[in-house]
Design a protein around this motif. Sequence first.
Motif, PDB file in Angstrom:
ATOM      1  N   SER A 176      -0.322  -4.705 -14.092  1.00  0.00           N
ATOM      2  CA  SER A 176      -0.617  -4.842 -15.325  1.00  0.00           C
ATOM      3  C   SER A 176       0.355  -4.275 -16.179  1.00  0.00           C
ATOM      4  N   GLU A 177      -0.081  -4.498 -17.915  1.00  0.00           N
ATOM      5  CA  GLU A 177       0.719  -3.677 -19.001  1.00  0.00           C
ATOM      6  C   GLU A 177       0.206  -2.546 -18.347  1.00  0.00           C
ATOM      7  N   LYS A 178      -0.360  -1.616 -17.495  1.00  0.00           N
ATOM      8  CA  LYS A 178      -0.087  -0.221 -17.951  1.00  0.00           C
ATOM      9  C   LYS A 178       0.998  -0.024 -16.562  1.00  0.00           C
ATOM     10  N   ILE A 179       1.035   1.814 -16.932  1.00  0.00           N
ATOM     11  CA  ILE A 179       2.017   2.326 -16.266  1.00  0.00           C
ATOM     12  C   ILE A 179       1.519   2.488 -14.879  1.00  0.00           C
ATOM     13  N   ARG A 180       1.797   2.790 -13.770  1.00  0.00           N
ATOM     14  CA  ARG A 180       1.925   3.215 -12.579  1.00  0.00           C
ATOM     15  C   ARG A 180       2.262   3.872 -11.931  1.00  0.00           C
ATOM     16  N   LEU A 181       1.708   5.198 -11.453  1.00  0.00           N
ATOM     17  CA  LEU A 181       2.695   6.534 -11.422  1.00  0.00           C
ATOM     18  C   LEU A 181       1.736   6.629  -9.967  1.00  0.00           C
ATOM     19  N   ILE A 182       3.078   7.375  -9.461  1.00  0.00           N
ATOM     20  CA  ILE A 182       2.442   7.891  -8.020  1.00  0.00           C
ATOM     21  C   ILE A 182       2.573   9.082  -8.323  1.00  0.00           C
ATOM     22  N   ILE A 183       1.334  10.530  -7.649  1.00  0.00           N
ATOM     23  CA  ILE A 183       0.596  11.676  -8.218  1.00  0.00           C
ATOM     24  C   ILE A 183       0.818  12.219  -7.321  1.00  0.00           C
ATOM     25  N   CYS A 184       1.109  13.320  -7.061  1.00  0.00           N
ATOM     26  CA  CYS A 184       1.146  14.856  -5.855  1.00  0.00           C
ATOM     27  C   CYS A 184       0.492  15.546  -6.543  1.00  0.00           C
ATOM     28  N   LYS A 185      -0.344  15.793  -4.886  1.00  0.00           N
ATOM     29  CA  LYS A 185      -1.497  16.727  -5.396  1.00  0.00           C
ATOM     30  C   LYS A 185      -2.036  17.934  -5.000  1.00  0.00           C
ATOM     31  N   ALA A 186      -0.635  17.768  -3.919  1.00  0.00           N
ATOM     32  CA  ALA A 186      -0.461  19.042  -2.740  1.00  0.00           C
ATOM     33  C   ALA A 186       0.796  18.114  -1.797  1.00  0.00           C
ATOM     34  N   VAL A 187       1.446  18.944  -0.908  1.00  0.00           N
ATOM     35  CA  VAL A 187       2.318  18.848   0.235  1.00  0.00           C
ATOM     36  C   VAL A 187       1.837  17.924   0.935  1.00  0.00           C
ATOM     37  N   THR A 188       1.937  16.653   1.798  1.00  0.00           N
ATOM     38  CA  THR A 188       1.700  14.960   1.660  1.00  0.00           C
ATOM     39  C   THR A 188       0.003  15.081   0.887  1.00  0.00           C
ATOM     40  N   GLU A 189      -0.963  15.567   0.416  1.00  0.00           N
ATOM     41  CA  GLU A 189      -1.484  14.702  -0.282  1.00  0.00           C
ATOM     42  C   GLU A 189      -1.038  13.737  -1.856  1.00  0.00           C
ATOM     43  N   GLY A 236       1.004  -1.326  -0.181  1.00  0.00           N
ATOM     44  CA  GLY A 236      -0.107   0.091  -0.295  1.00  0.00           C
ATOM     45  C   GLY A 236       1.067   1.162  -0.122  1.00  0.00           C
ATOM     46  N   ILE A 237       0.882   2.300   0.791  1.00  0.00           N
ATOM     47  CA  ILE A 237       1.368   3.396   1.440  1.00  0.00           C
ATOM     48  C   ILE A 237       3.301   3.374   1.331  1.00  0.00           C
ATOM     49  N   ARG A 238       3.524   2.183   1.033  1.00  0.00           N
ATOM     50  CA  ARG A 238       5.268   2.035   1.184  1.00  0.00           C
ATOM     51  C   ARG A 238       5.644   2.584  -0.728  1.00  0.00           C
ATOM     52  N   ALA A 239       4.518   2.290  -1.366  1.00  0.00           N
ATOM     53  CA  ALA A 239       4.864   2.565  -2.586  1.00  0.00           C
ATOM     54  C   ALA A 239       4.770   4.064  -2.917  1.00  0.00           C
ATOM     55  N   TYR A 240       4.324   4.701  -1.915  1.00  0.00           N
ATOM     56  CA  TYR A 240       4.017   6.199  -2.062  1.00  0.00           C
ATOM     57  C   TYR A 240       5.923   6.931  -2.346  1.00  0.00           C
ATOM     58  N   LEU A 241       6.803   6.401  -1.653  1.00  0.00           N
ATOM     59  CA  LEU A 241       8.007   6.557  -1.463  1.00  0.00           C
ATOM     60  C   LEU A 241       8.813   6.165  -3.089  1.00  0.00           C
ATOM     61  N   ASN A 242       7.308   5.299  -4.106  1.00  0.00           N
ATOM     62  CA  ASN A 242       8.594   5.389  -5.314  1.00  0.00           C
ATOM     63  C   ASN A 242       7.748   7.402  -5.980  1.00  0.00           C
ATOM     64  N   LEU A 243       7.344   7.842  -5.026  1.00  0.00           N
ATOM     65  CA  LEU A 243       7.266   9.211  -6.194  1.00  0.00           C
ATOM     66  C   LEU A 243       9.005   9.872  -6.846  1.00  0.00           C
ATOM     67  N   GLY A 244       8.222  10.112  -8.549  1.00  0.00           N
ATOM     68  CA  GLY A 244       9.449  10.543  -8.833  1.00  0.00           C
ATOM     69  C   GLY A 244       9.949   9.294  -9.638  1.00  0.00           C
ATOM     70  N   HIS A 245       9.799   8.223  -9.116  1.00  0.00           N
ATOM     71  CA  HIS A 245      10.914   7.249  -9.107  1.00  0.00           C
ATOM     72  C   HIS A 245      10.988   6.826 -10.279  1.00  0.00           C
ATOM     73  N   GLN A 248      -2.029   9.771  -4.720  1.00  0.00           N
ATOM     74  CA  GLN A 248      -2.292   8.664  -4.387  1.00  0.00           C
ATOM     75  C   GLN A 248      -1.343   8.351  -5.661  1.00  0.00           C
ATOM     76  N   ILE A 249      -1.830   6.637  -6.098  1.00  0.00           N
ATOM     77  CA  ILE A 249      -0.908   5.579  -6.801  1.00  0.00           C
ATOM     78  C   ILE A 249      -2.190   5.255  -7.589  1.00  0.00           C
ATOM     79  N   GLU A 250      -1.710   5.866  -9.261  1.00  0.00           N
ATOM     80  CA  GLU A 250      -2.997   5.612 -10.126  1.00  0.00           C
ATOM     81  C   GLU A 250      -2.459   5.294 -11.290  1.00  0.00           C
ATOM     82  N   GLU A 251      -3.192   4.445 -11.930  1.00  0.00           N
ATOM     83  CA  GLU A 251      -2.386   3.584 -13.190  1.00  0.00           C
ATOM     84  C   GLU A 251      -2.834   5.014 -14.175  1.00  0.00           C
ATOM     85  N   VAL A 252      -1.357   5.696 -15.408  1.00  0.00           N
ATOM     86  CA  VAL A 252      -2.135   6.989 -16.139  1.00  0.00           C
ATOM     87  C   VAL A 252      -1.998   6.411 -17.869  1.00  0.00           C
ATOM     88  N   ASP A 253      -2.388   7.071 -18.297  1.00  0.00           N
ATOM     89  CA  ASP A 253      -2.018   6.751 -19.973  1.00  0.00           C
ATOM     90  C   ASP A 253      -1.366   7.103 -19.470  1.00  0.00           C
TER      91      ASP A 253
END
Lengths: 373, 373
Positions: free
Chosen positions: B344-357, B250-259, B359-364
Amino acid sequence: MSQNSFKISYPALHAGTNKSLIKFISGTPDLAALFFEGEEAQETRRRFFVTDATVASLECMQSFISKFDDGVCGKDCLLILGSGEPYKTIESVLNIVRAAFDANFTRKDIFIGIGGGVICDLTAFAASIYKRGTSVQFVPTTLLAMVDASIGGKTGCDFENYKNIIGTFFPATKLFYFPEFVQYLPENQYNSGLAEAFKTALLFDKELYDMFKNDADKINSRDSKTLEKIIHKCVKAKGSIVEQDFTEQGIRAYLNLGHTFGHALETVAGLGSITHGAAVAWGIGRAVELAYKKEYCMQAFRDEVFGILKAYKWYTESVPSFVKGGGFSERLITIMRTDKKNLSEKIRLIICKAVTEIQIEEVDEKLIASVLK
Amino acid sequence: MSQNSFKISYPALHAGTNKSLIKFISGTPDLAALFFEGEEAQETRRRFFVTDATVASLECMQSFISKFDDGVCGKDCLLILGSGEPYKTIESVLNIVRAAFDANFTRKDIFIGIGGGVICDLTAFAASIYKRGTSVQFVPTTLLAMVDASIGGKTGCDFENYKNIIGTFFPATKLFYFPEFVQYLPENQYNSGLAEAFKTALLFDKELYDMFKNDADKINSRDSKTLEKIIHKCVKAKGSIVEQDFTEQGIRAYLNLGHTFGHALETVAGLGSITHGAAVAWGIGRAVELAYKKEYCMQAFRDEVFGILKAYKWYTESVPSFVKGGGFSERLITIMRTDKKNLSEKIRLIICKAVTEIQIEEVDEKLIASVLK
């Protein structure tokens, strides 16, 4: 230096899986039916099958193998490695990793090893390190893999002529047992698996020991019913030990009976020159001889064990006839000093005092040498 | 096919250790004092130290290095590897295994990595597979290793130009932090570590974010007090995440922001051509740009983040100036498809909406391409 400190705690985890489901399937092995019809065909994860050239060439495997076109069948892939101990290398592990990576397998997918102990150990090791861990299933095709190697999560490969020196604990989620695969084995491979089964008998199962003592004809002729019974008993016994002591802090080490001698003999002979089981069977003889010399066991027990070893044509001499060159005991002991079980500079051995009476202790090298000349 | 089945259950385990003890030690790093005087000198297990040529040549390390004669000091050993990302290979892992094996280390002994993220990751990976697992300790010597790489048990190495594609989860039992090591770092290495600290700030710590926003002068001049505060805050934040979600479900994946962007850039540039942190900082910019394009974040936030990135001289252009050749977005996306996070085949990214906000989602892929040209 001023200091301050804090701690980070980690949860306990199940590496790979929290349980192994073992399914016995009688009749001629049909992996095409198993994986592409019925329950397993519903698997939504991608499957990366790994086998070796020997298994891939079996007649009963052709319906499965022919499903794949250039290694691909729908979302699944198949990789065929070279056969036998010489391929139990880090290069083979990396070949699995590379092929899975090139086919873009994720860590939610499954690796499935179809083969003997080498294929199971390699596939599971690759699964355990692939993207920091995917999951693994097995179809063990040798007696040795069925009664021993596929159960209990030990993975690994050889490295620079040393046996299983790197690896992980990573059990399979599912194991599919077709006892009929045993009928396809060459004599030395069959005999190798029997040795591990006999070891299990000595350690844990008097009834199984008596089968080895009294039913050599049925066993040597691969009587199907007898074999099914042997396989069942070994899986139950090993499963029980592994449940009690997964990471080998205690009684699981008993499963190494004959192995410290045996691994060293395999290394001296050159990995793959003799079967693992033949080496272990010889090692069991050495361990019993040592127990006899230490007056831990009666001569009657020693003689009975050697009678059984001979009934299955296992080496019983202190220096096996194929060994060349002098200094055998010194060469073996040098290798035995590097055994994974050792906790210090001393060599730790499993000692069998009678059927199911086992202990582990550090043994003086002079005494070890005395049963190697 | 008639079937019958049974199950073997496994206990949950602590891979490597159930907790990491982190000790902060102020003043000039003195590893000879740490390991050969006082509490740590009482260690009865053998210690296999691993470092790299850069660390071994630091002036503050000479009292420690000179303890070893031909790599040996009493029962302990020292191995010095080549420095940097080009050495983050399976061959380096096997060099550690071979040297420990040749010196007859048992699985009850300790591997100790002294260095940056590469040395920590390699040493821990080797420890996790050596004889199926010994234990590991770290002395992180770079800012990046202190604030990120050394915490949380991710081990591994690169393979055929792909980052960290094999590895294990295997945390260190003890970590010895000397913040003063940071003063010895070349500018690009210091700046690389800052990027991971800034990532941590964006994800979890508004106060730390404000330090990056307001105290660029102190941070860029390596003010000791400021650095100690940054390191403490990052260790606390990452430690807390790892305790909640060790295996990144879950949330540990957030550490991949920018990675995901960053790893792909590192691969395109050639591993080791730019620092990990520089690539991650650029990736953070791309992730924020993407959030802005998706109308997840305000322009003011986007502009503020880009202002901070520039204050630390990180790349902010959609195509970094050093990139050669065309087809940049296609090359990057091809690599991003193989990211470990993807399910899956889709690329999942960490999205930063504001400081400490976060989410993670598959992006087109088209949207991803739009921030890469």
